[in-house]
Write a protein that holds these residues in place. Structure first.
Motif, PDB file in Angstrom:
ATOM      1  N   PRO A 132       2.236  71.893  32.355  1.00  0.00           N
ATOM      2  CA  PRO A 132       2.520  72.621  33.600  1.00  0.00           C
ATOM      3  C   PRO A 132       3.618  71.920  34.397  1.00  0.00           C
ATOM      4  CG  PRO A 132       0.462  71.398  33.789  1.00  0.00           C
ATOM      5  CD  PRO A 132       0.901  71.272  32.360  1.00  0.00           C
ATOM      6  N   VAL A 133       4.569  72.701  34.897  1.00  0.00           N
ATOM      7  CA  VAL A 133       5.705  72.102  35.597  1.00  0.00           C
ATOM      8  C   VAL A 133       6.028  72.844  36.887  1.00  0.00           C
ATOM      9  CG1 VAL A 133       6.786  71.194  33.501  1.00  0.00           C
ATOM     10  CG2 VAL A 133       7.365  73.498  34.286  1.00  0.00           C
ATOM     11  N   GLU A 134       6.610  72.101  37.803  1.00  0.00           N
ATOM     12  CA  GLU A 134       7.252  72.677  38.977  1.00  0.00           C
ATOM     13  C   GLU A 134       8.747  72.489  38.777  1.00  0.00           C
ATOM     14  OE1 GLU A 134       7.969  71.867  43.756  1.00  0.00           O
ATOM     15  OE2 GLU A 134       6.502  70.661  42.652  1.00  0.00           O
ATOM     16  N   ILE A 135       9.475  73.586  38.658  1.00  0.00           N
ATOM     17  CA  ILE A 135      10.912  73.510  38.430  1.00  0.00           C
ATOM     18  C   ILE A 135      11.633  73.403  39.771  1.00  0.00           C
ATOM     19  CG2 ILE A 135      12.940  74.657  37.483  1.00  0.00           C
ATOM     20  CD1 ILE A 135      11.014  73.756  35.344  1.00  0.00           C
ATOM     21  N   ILE A 136      12.437  72.360  39.909  1.00  0.00           N
ATOM     22  CA  ILE A 136      13.242  72.161  41.114  1.00  0.00           C
ATOM     23  C   ILE A 136      14.697  72.367  40.715  1.00  0.00           C
ATOM     24  CG2 ILE A 136      13.898  70.544  42.932  1.00  0.00           C
ATOM     25  CD1 ILE A 136      11.206  69.094  42.355  1.00  0.00           C
TER      26      ILE A 136
END
Length: 219
Positions: free
Chosen positions: A133-137
């Protein structure tokens, strides 16, 4: 008589693309290039070159404003543009890689991994395939600073030598794929302007093969 419009990514790709074109017998006057005009024709006036930002090349080609284009595979993967890619030109060779300031820590230990990148689609697809799971910045530049300043845990970026990463304390932990300059063609132009497109592909392919033969063997 003008036959084809070719969109070329500005920057280093432009210089290498024009050098390859010249190798293929398609020459653009130096004075025209020095004028900073964004659209110039070659000496034969058969080809018009337009110089645009890399991300805009597939847009111009997909919509038929340009018949052909020269752009990196990284841009094509990110955009998902519906264009043909008949030829790998072998120029501007780079890697799309994952880098971090803490290579000793497995990404699985971060919980929600924060990823800074100019390639949100490539990054999301890559980590999605790994089940992380990732948070794309999304950033537009100086991506290397994000882990250093605590904005992200890692980055996904285009890497040529890795020197900039090393100078900022980052290590490559994974290479996603390789990127080189590609010749792209509008689908309609490929059919309707085949008499012009096919010879262009053939001339560039011959130039690419000649360059490959000139390179010293690694054996």
């Amino acid at each position: 008589m003008l036959e084809l419009t070719i969109a070329v990514a500005k920057g280093r790709m432009q210089d290498q693309a024009l050098a390859l074109m010249e190798r293929a017998g398609i020459r653009v006057d130096e004075a025209a290039l020095a004028s900073r005009r964004l659209a110039v024709t070659d000496a034969s006036e058969r080809y018009r070159f337009v110089f645009v930002k890399p991300a805009d090349v597939p847009v111009y080609v997909e919509h038929g404003i340009a018949d052909c284009g020269v752009v990196g595979r990284d841009v094509l993967l990110e955009s998902g543009a519906d264009v043909l890619q008949p030829l790998d030109l072998g120029i501007s060779r780079c890697r799309i890689a994952v880098a971090t300031t803490h290579p000793e820590i497995p990404f699985s230990e971060f919980g929600m991994l924060r990823v800074a990148t100019k390639y949100p689609n490539i990054a999301a697809k890559h980590f999605g395939a790994l089940g992380i799971p990732v948070e794309i910045i999304e950033l537009s530049g100086s991506v290397e600073l994000a882990p250093v300043l605590g904005l992200a845990d890692c980055i996904v970026d285009l890497v040529e030598t890795g020197r900039t990463l090393a100078e900022n304390g980052l290590s490559i932990v994974e290479e996603i794929t390789e990127s080189t300059g590609r010749l792209v063609v509008n689908r309609a132009s490929y059919q309707l302007k085949a008499a012009s497109v096919a010879p262009l592909i053939a001339r560039l392919n011959e130039a690419v093969n000649e360059i490959a033969l000139e390179k010293p063997s690694s054996d």
